[in-house]
Design a protein around this motif. Structure first.
Motif, PDB file in Angstrom:
ATOM      1  N   GLY A 140      60.368  43.513  37.382  1.00  0.00           N
ATOM      2  CA  GLY A 140      61.491  42.948  38.118  1.00  0.00           C
ATOM      3  C   GLY A 140      61.104  41.959  39.190  1.00  0.00           C
ATOM      4  N   GLY A 141      59.985  41.245  38.987  1.00  0.00           N
ATOM      5  CA  GLY A 141      59.546  40.249  39.954  1.00  0.00           C
ATOM      6  C   GLY A 141      58.705  40.814  41.081  1.00  0.00           C
ATOM      7  N   ARG A 142      58.112  41.965  40.857  1.00  0.00           N
ATOM      8  CA  ARG A 142      57.282  42.606  41.887  1.00  0.00           C
ATOM      9  C   ARG A 142      56.133  41.688  42.313  1.00  0.00           C
ATOM     10  N   GLN A 143      55.885  41.618  43.603  1.00  0.00           N
ATOM     11  CA  GLN A 143      54.759  40.865  44.144  1.00  0.00           C
ATOM     12  C   GLN A 143      53.498  41.719  43.973  1.00  0.00           C
ATOM     13  N   LEU A 144      52.518  41.204  43.263  1.00  0.00           N
ATOM     14  CA  LEU A 144      51.310  41.965  42.952  1.00  0.00           C
ATOM     15  C   LEU A 144      50.181  41.606  43.911  1.00  0.00           C
ATOM     16  N   GLN A 145      49.506  42.635  44.439  1.00  0.00           N
ATOM     17  CA  GLN A 145      48.358  42.357  45.293  1.00  0.00           C
ATOM     18  C   GLN A 145      47.187  41.874  44.435  1.00  0.00           C
ATOM     19  N   PRO A 146      46.345  40.994  44.980  1.00  0.00           N
ATOM     20  CA  PRO A 146      45.214  40.470  44.209  1.00  0.00           C
ATOM     21  C   PRO A 146      44.232  41.584  43.841  1.00  0.00           C
ATOM     22  N   LEU A 147      43.537  41.386  42.714  1.00  0.00           N
ATOM     23  CA  LEU A 147      42.488  42.295  42.282  1.00  0.00           C
ATOM     24  C   LEU A 147      41.140  41.598  42.391  1.00  0.00           C
ATOM     25  N   ASP A 148      40.073  42.388  42.327  1.00  0.00           N
ATOM     26  CA  ASP A 148      38.730  41.827  42.275  1.00  0.00           C
ATOM     27  C   ASP A 148      38.488  41.325  40.850  1.00  0.00           C
ATOM     28  N   ASP A 149      38.618  40.016  40.661  1.00  0.00           N
ATOM     29  CA  ASP A 149      38.487  39.419  39.338  1.00  0.00           C
ATOM     30  C   ASP A 149      37.149  38.713  39.161  1.00  0.00           C
ATOM     31  N   THR A 150      36.110  39.261  39.754  1.00  0.00           N
ATOM     32  CA  THR A 150      34.788  38.634  39.667  1.00  0.00           C
ATOM     33  C   THR A 150      34.370  38.411  38.219  1.00  0.00           C
ATOM     34  N   TRP A 151      34.466  39.455  37.397  1.00  0.00           N
ATOM     35  CA  TRP A 151      33.979  39.338  36.017  1.00  0.00           C
ATOM     36  C   TRP A 151      34.899  38.502  35.136  1.00  0.00           C
ATOM     37  N   PRO A 152      36.222  38.680  35.191  1.00  0.00           N
ATOM     38  CA  PRO A 152      37.082  37.769  34.420  1.00  0.00           C
ATOM     39  C   PRO A 152      36.904  36.309  34.821  1.00  0.00           C
ATOM     40  N   ASN A 153      36.768  36.067  36.118  1.00  0.00           N
ATOM     41  CA  ASN A 153      36.603  34.684  36.562  1.00  0.00           C
ATOM     42  C   ASN A 153      35.252  34.114  36.151  1.00  0.00           C
ATOM     43  N   ARG A 154      34.235  34.958  36.117  1.00  0.00           N
ATOM     44  CA  ARG A 154      32.926  34.483  35.668  1.00  0.00           C
ATOM     45  C   ARG A 154      32.991  34.077  34.205  1.00  0.00           C
ATOM     46  N   LEU A 155      33.670  34.884  33.394  1.00  0.00           N
ATOM     47  CA  LEU A 155      33.844  34.538  31.979  1.00  0.00           C
ATOM     48  C   LEU A 155      34.607  33.226  31.844  1.00  0.00           C
ATOM     49  N   ARG A 156      35.682  33.084  32.592  1.00  0.00           N
ATOM     50  CA  ARG A 156      36.475  31.860  32.517  1.00  0.00           C
ATOM     51  C   ARG A 156      35.651  30.647  32.926  1.00  0.00           C
ATOM     52  N   GLU A 157      34.897  30.784  34.011  1.00  0.00           N
ATOM     53  CA  GLU A 157      34.081  29.661  34.476  1.00  0.00           C
ATOM     54  C   GLU A 157      33.035  29.266  33.445  1.00  0.00           C
ATOM     55  N   GLU A 158      32.440  30.269  32.799  1.00  0.00           N
ATOM     56  CA  GLU A 158      31.443  29.973  31.771  1.00  0.00           C
ATOM     57  C   GLU A 158      32.053  29.198  30.610  1.00  0.00           C
TER      58      GLU A 158
END
Length: 239
Positions: free
Chosen positions: A211-229
């Protein structure tokens, strides 16, 4: 449904579950639970009715024969179309994306889709295989997208949908755009799986589903590393 509870339906895994697309269900469950949102994953086989009460529906990819069977049964069932009309989020990947449209081609035959998205799909002259990336529609707020595509289809968008992204690498729909979205329905050719490689897209679906809930950020170190690669590798290839 409650903002702290999600019923997530994995549609027809016996027919549509190729290239690790079940990972989209795992990504949603992980990212929701990390924020204290309870998740009930529901796998629904093609010989079972879809539950009417759900917060998110996920559809994966598949071969031509299973795709045609899945589309026919989903049209007869009617629940997914009704859910989308009510604003329940839906994510369709590859074959699951095509069947959300008006029609698609499978095994040389044109098949009826669900008509949830204003698009139609046919066959391209060559198969699109490899990395696909692009700049997502700015209204979605999910940044660059990255995935793996393996499909022979080409998808043509109508005026009632927006492209998910402008292609910077790969084919996607037609070499210019990748995927489509309208309301709370998203379709894409991205495997990888898509939501593991694009966590902000996963979060967007979770937000819609709650329902449009505001989500707090997560530690996305590994997903972001994959994306950057992956994005760096594509940039190097183009350079």
């Amino acid at each position: 449904m409650s903002n702290s509870y999600l019923r997530v339906v994995w549609v027809y895994p016996d027919l549509l579950s190729t290239y690790g697309d079940r990972g989209n269900l795992l990504a949603i469950a992980h990212r929701a639970r990390a924020r204290g949102i309870e998740v009930e994953p529901i796998g629904v086989r093609s010989d079972q009715p879809l539950p009417y009460q759900a917060d998110l529906y996920l559809i994966g990819g598949g071969e031509d024969g299973p795709q045609a069977v899945a589309a026919q049964r989903l049209v007869q069932d009617g629940t997914l179309r009704q859910a989308a009309d009510r604003g329940v989020p839906v994510l369709g990947i590859c074959a699951g994306y095509q069947l959300l449209g008006e029609s698609f081609v499978a095994s040389g035959e044109r098949c009826q889709g669900l008509g949830i998205l204003d698009l139609r799909s046919d066959r391209g002259e060559s198969r699109a295989v490899g990395e696909v990336a692009g700049e997502s529609h700015p209204n979605l707020g999910i940044g660059p997208i990255t995935g793996f595509e393996n499909h022979g289809g080409r998808t043509h968008l109508g005026s009632a949908v927006q492209p998910l992204a402008k292609v910077t690498h790969g084919i996607g729909n037609d070499g210019q755009h990748e995927g489509a979205w309208a309301g709370h329905v998203v379709g894409s050719y991205m495997h990888g799986p898509a939501l593991a490689r694009n966590p902000l897209l996963a979060d967007l679906l979770i937000s819609w589903a709650t329902g449009g809930r505001q989500l707090q950020p997560l530690d996305d170190t590994w997903p972001n590393r994959l994306r950057e690669e992956r994005l760096s590798a594509l940039a190097s290839d183009q350079g």
